[in-house]
Write a protein that holds these residues in place. Structure first.
Motif, PDB file in Angstrom:
ATOM      1  N   MET A 469      25.777  22.563   3.708  1.00 29.75           N
ATOM      2  CA  MET A 469      26.301  23.062   4.980  1.00 29.75           C
ATOM      3  C   MET A 469      27.823  23.006   5.020  1.00 29.75           C
ATOM      4  SD  MET A 469      23.727  24.148   6.680  1.00 29.75           S
ATOM      5  CE  MET A 469      24.362  24.323   8.346  1.00 29.75           C
ATOM      6  N   MET A 470      28.405  21.928   4.487  1.00 27.38           N
ATOM      7  CA  MET A 470      29.866  21.801   4.486  1.00 27.38           C
ATOM      8  C   MET A 470      30.513  22.889   3.622  1.00 27.38           C
ATOM      9  SD  MET A 470      31.357  19.383   6.297  1.00 27.38           S
ATOM     10  CE  MET A 470      32.828  18.971   5.362  1.00 27.38           C
ATOM     11  N   VAL A 471      29.937  23.152   2.443  1.00 30.84           N
ATOM     12  CA  VAL A 471      30.509  24.142   1.520  1.00 30.84           C
ATOM     13  C   VAL A 471      30.323  25.559   2.052  1.00 30.84           C
ATOM     14  CG1 VAL A 471      30.314  25.136  -0.796  1.00 30.84           C
ATOM     15  CG2 VAL A 471      30.260  22.639  -0.484  1.00 30.84           C
ATOM     16  N   ARG A 474      31.607  25.532   6.232  1.00 28.61           N
ATOM     17  CA  ARG A 474      32.898  24.916   6.510  1.00 28.61           C
ATOM     18  C   ARG A 474      32.911  24.128   7.816  1.00 28.61           C
ATOM     19  NH1 ARG A 474      36.725  29.995   4.515  1.00 28.61           N
ATOM     20  NH2 ARG A 474      35.690  30.248   2.485  1.00 28.61           N
ATOM     21  N   ALA A 475      33.780  24.492   8.749  1.00 26.35           N
ATOM     22  CA  ALA A 475      33.892  23.718   9.994  1.00 26.35           C
ATOM     23  C   ALA A 475      32.584  23.720  10.770  1.00 26.35           C
ATOM     24  CB  ALA A 475      35.020  24.277  10.851  1.00 26.35           C
ATOM     25  N   GLY A 477      29.712  24.024   9.447  1.00 28.14           N
ATOM     26  CA  GLY A 477      28.807  23.175   8.678  1.00 28.14           C
ATOM     27  C   GLY A 477      28.989  21.710   9.026  1.00 28.14           C
ATOM     28  N   PHE A 478      30.261  21.305   9.268  1.00 26.34           N
ATOM     29  CA  PHE A 478      30.524  19.918   9.674  1.00 26.34           C
ATOM     30  C   PHE A 478      29.849  19.614  11.015  1.00 26.34           C
ATOM     31  CE2 PHE A 478      33.227  16.834  11.935  1.00 26.34           C
ATOM     32  CZ  PHE A 478      33.117  15.764  11.063  1.00 26.34           C
ATOM     33  N   ILE A 479      29.933  20.575  11.940  1.00 23.93           N
ATOM     34  CA  ILE A 479      29.283  20.391  13.250  1.00 23.93           C
ATOM     35  C   ILE A 479      27.766  20.293  13.085  1.00 23.93           C
ATOM     36  CG2 ILE A 479      28.835  21.505  15.476  1.00 23.93           C
ATOM     37  CD1 ILE A 479      31.662  22.691  15.286  1.00 23.93           C
ATOM     38  N   ALA A 480      27.201  21.149  12.217  1.00 21.60           N
ATOM     39  CA  ALA A 480      25.753  21.098  11.972  1.00 21.60           C
ATOM     40  C   ALA A 480      25.352  19.749  11.379  1.00 21.60           C
ATOM     41  CB  ALA A 480      25.342  22.232  11.040  1.00 21.60           C
ATOM     42  N   ASN A 481      26.203  19.191  10.512  1.00 22.00           N
ATOM     43  CA  ASN A 481      25.904  17.886   9.919  1.00 22.00           C
ATOM     44  C   ASN A 481      25.909  16.783  10.963  1.00 22.00           C
ATOM     45  OD1 ASN A 481      25.690  19.071   7.431  1.00 22.00           O
ATOM     46  ND2 ASN A 481      27.755  18.529   6.751  1.00 22.00           N
TER      47      ASN A 481
END
Length: 616
Positions: A469-471, A474-475, A477-481
């Protein structure tokens, strides 16, 4: 203004996540190795017992973390498994046979957290270790007891109708009732058919012998077996709960068997004692005209039986059972006006009616309470099942002072005996004895290994998802994490909050599956946002349309999965239920975190602002 949550909605999101996190905290404290001490018949666990046990352990160099006396049970927490085993052996040797001393695992949750309802998740047998029994109900004994009850009913019914009979006895073919002539046979058959419709009646007269044969119908036999199984399940469950075993599983298997799982109990022999302690009670009239010394030498009057008394000696009781313990709904140890111990009994409506009718004709006569216990004899029947020994003793004899109803007291007991009897009566009566046909022990080390493997699978699964998700996003993906981590914490919190929820190894599999499902919703949302941006929408419009258009798809997929999990929970047993519970909770929390939780963060970062591009 697009993409702005009102303040109350942001507060609500934070509050829900905070509550889930709070109730997940107790799972961080782990469990203490402990020894559980419970009194059996004729004994009592008191503050003096606690002091004696603690002094003993300290004199042997065993450090006691905490000793807790609650509801007549003592729980002693020690430092490690080695000290736990030593403590158990020392305490058992000190207290003797009147106490049950068992190994256990106790939550190490701080008192302040327990005071506000915080407790760790309940672990199933495969994770915590414990014992598993498959028990078989002796249906032959259940039918025999019902036949004895029917014989007593026939006697009272024929007397009420003033139909004279010569004798009633049980035969291999059924219950045989003898009469003096054929006319009385016909009269009795006509009358009994209206009173006992569960029986079939056949005129079995032959020559000068006039006899009516009563047999149980197939439907009635099936009903007796079903009731015996259900009553025994309730009794065993109540008995285990009374003795303080945490989160037991007691459920039926097939038509005659019961599964009993006792998580955290590591001593099979003691677990058998817990189950074997389940007893039944019968109230019978004392044959006050019988010669006790003659009965002791074997000359027992017709219609009577000899039983040992707990305090010594014998008692001659009539064979007819006035009332059985399955009609008891409550029992509490109390004291009379002279501070003498007694047990206050509450009966159900049917039991109260029976007792009232019987005692009104026996005022001033002695009544006995017969205690019946079934224990493993150590031998087996020809079919391979364990042979049970029936132990019977008279625990009290009291004179009926007045007509009794649904509430009465049993007197003539010591204080500790009154407490023990009340506990056994509250647990209910076994309609039929049970035999253990299969037993398994799962050690705590195996349970710990299962937990370790399950947690590792979850961690690796999460690491892969988080990195992807991060790759890829990106941003966003960070929120999803962040939402994924919040979802996992909330699943643990909700599992800890629900009293009946138990985490099993398949339940951990359900949590791992939830990790993938939780991020799936965000993938759908983020892809819709990308499509809207590629279609020429502004950033604010893309976010708004992305969440709005993806909602129906996410809802449809999760609702159908939730319904499937609900069906699994309804029809499944054991491991299947554990998987279904975590899956349903995970679906609910993942929808909240994926849709509402991430939207709250996205709105706070980008909502209502002039943004030219998104890091997605």
């Amino acid at each position: 203004m697009l993409n702005k949550y009102p303040m109350w909605k942001n507060i609500m999101v934070m509050l829900i996540i905070a509550i889930g996190s709070f109730y997940a905290i107790p799972n961080l404290f782990g469990e203490d190795h402990a020894v559980q001490i419970v009194a059996t018949r004729g004994a009592e666990v008191t503050a003096s017992t606690q002091t004696t046990v603690v002094d003993l352990l300290e004199s042997q160099g065993i450090a006691v973390k905490r000793a807790e006396l609650e509801n007549g049970q003592l729980l002693v927490r020690v430092q490690n498994p080695e000290q736990q085993l030593l403590a158990k052996e020392s305490i058992a040797e000190l207290l003797g046979q009147k106490y049950t001393v068992a190994l256990n695992l106790a939550p190490a949750t701080p008192k302040w957290l327990e005071a506000v309802g915080g407790s760790p998740m309940k672990l199933g047998l495969d994770l915590r270790g414990g014992v598993h029994f498959l028990m078989e109900v002796d249906m032959g004994e259940a039918i025999r007891k019902m036949e004895e009850a029917k014989i007593a009913d026939f006697r009272s019914q024929l007397r009420e109708e003033k139909i004279r009979y010569a004798g009633i006895r049980k035969t291999p073919k059924g219950i045989a009732i003898k009469f003096r002539d054929a006319a009385t046979v016909d009269q009795a058959e006509t009358y009994l058919k209206t009173r006992s419709k569960d029986m079939t009646y056949t005129d079995a007269s032959s020559g000068n012998e006039f006899m009516l044969l009563a047999t149980m119908s197939d439907a009635y036999l099936k009903q007796i077996k079903e009731e015996a199984l259900q009553q025994n399940i309730t009794t065993i469950r109540n008995r285990v709960n009374e003795l303080g075993v945490a989160e037991p599983v007691v459920q039926r298997q097939g038509a005659e068997r019961i599964i009993v799982e006792l998580p955290g109990v590591q001593d099979t022999a003691r677990a058998k004692e817990i189950l074997g302690a389940t007893a039944s009670i019968e109230f019978r009239m004392v044959d006050d005209k019988a010669d006790v010394s003659a009965a002791a030498s074997g000359r027992v009057p017709a219609g009577a039986e000899v039983y040992q008394r707990r305090e010594g000696g014998i008692a001659v009781l009539k064979k007819e059972v006035m009332l059985t313990g399955d009609h008891i709904t409550g029992a509490q140890p109390t004291f009379d006006e002279y501070s003498r111990p007694q047990v206050a009994i509450n009966l159900d409506a049917k039991g109260g009616s029976i007792f009232s009718n019987v005692t009104k004709d026996n005022i001033g006569k002695p009544m006995a309470t017969l205690f019946i216990e079934y224990k493993d004899s150590g031998t087996r029947n020809p079919d391979g099942t364990v042979k049970m020994t029936r132990i019977e003793e008279v625990i009290s004899v009291a004179t009926i002072q007045a007509r009794l109803g649904r509430n009465f007291v049993i007197t003539g007991l010591e204080h500790t005996e009154a407490q023990s009897l009340a506990l056994l009566l509250r647990a209910g009566a076994l309609i039929a004895p049970v035999t253990i046909v299969e037993e398994r022990t799962i050690g705590p080390s195996l349970g710990a290994e299962n937990i370790q493997n399950g947690v590792q699978a979850m961690i690796w699964g999460m690491v892969v998802v988080l990195v992807f998700m991060m790759v890829y996003y990106r941003a966003f993906g960070f929120i999803a994490n962040l939402a994924l981590l919040a979802n996992l914490i909330m699943v643990v919190g909700v599992m800890s909050m629900i009293p009946g929820a138990v985490l099993t190894l398949p339940g951990i599999a359900g949590m791992v599956l939830t990790v993938g499902m939780a991020v799936d919703g965000n993938v759908l949302i983020f892809e819709r946002i990308r499509e809207e941006l590629l279609g020429g929408r502004s950033v604010q419009q893309a976010i708004h349309e992305g969440y709005g258009n993806a909602f129906s798809t996410i809802a449809d997929a999760n609702i159908t999965t939730f319904m499937t999990a609900l069906i699994l929970f309804a029809v499944g047993t054991g491991a299947v239920k554990g998987f279904a519970v975590t899956l349903m909770i995970g679906i609910a929390t993942s929808m909240f975190t994926a849709i509402v939780g991430t939207r709250s963060i996205v709105n706070a970062v980008w909502g209502g602002k002039r943004v030219k591009s998104l890091s997605i």
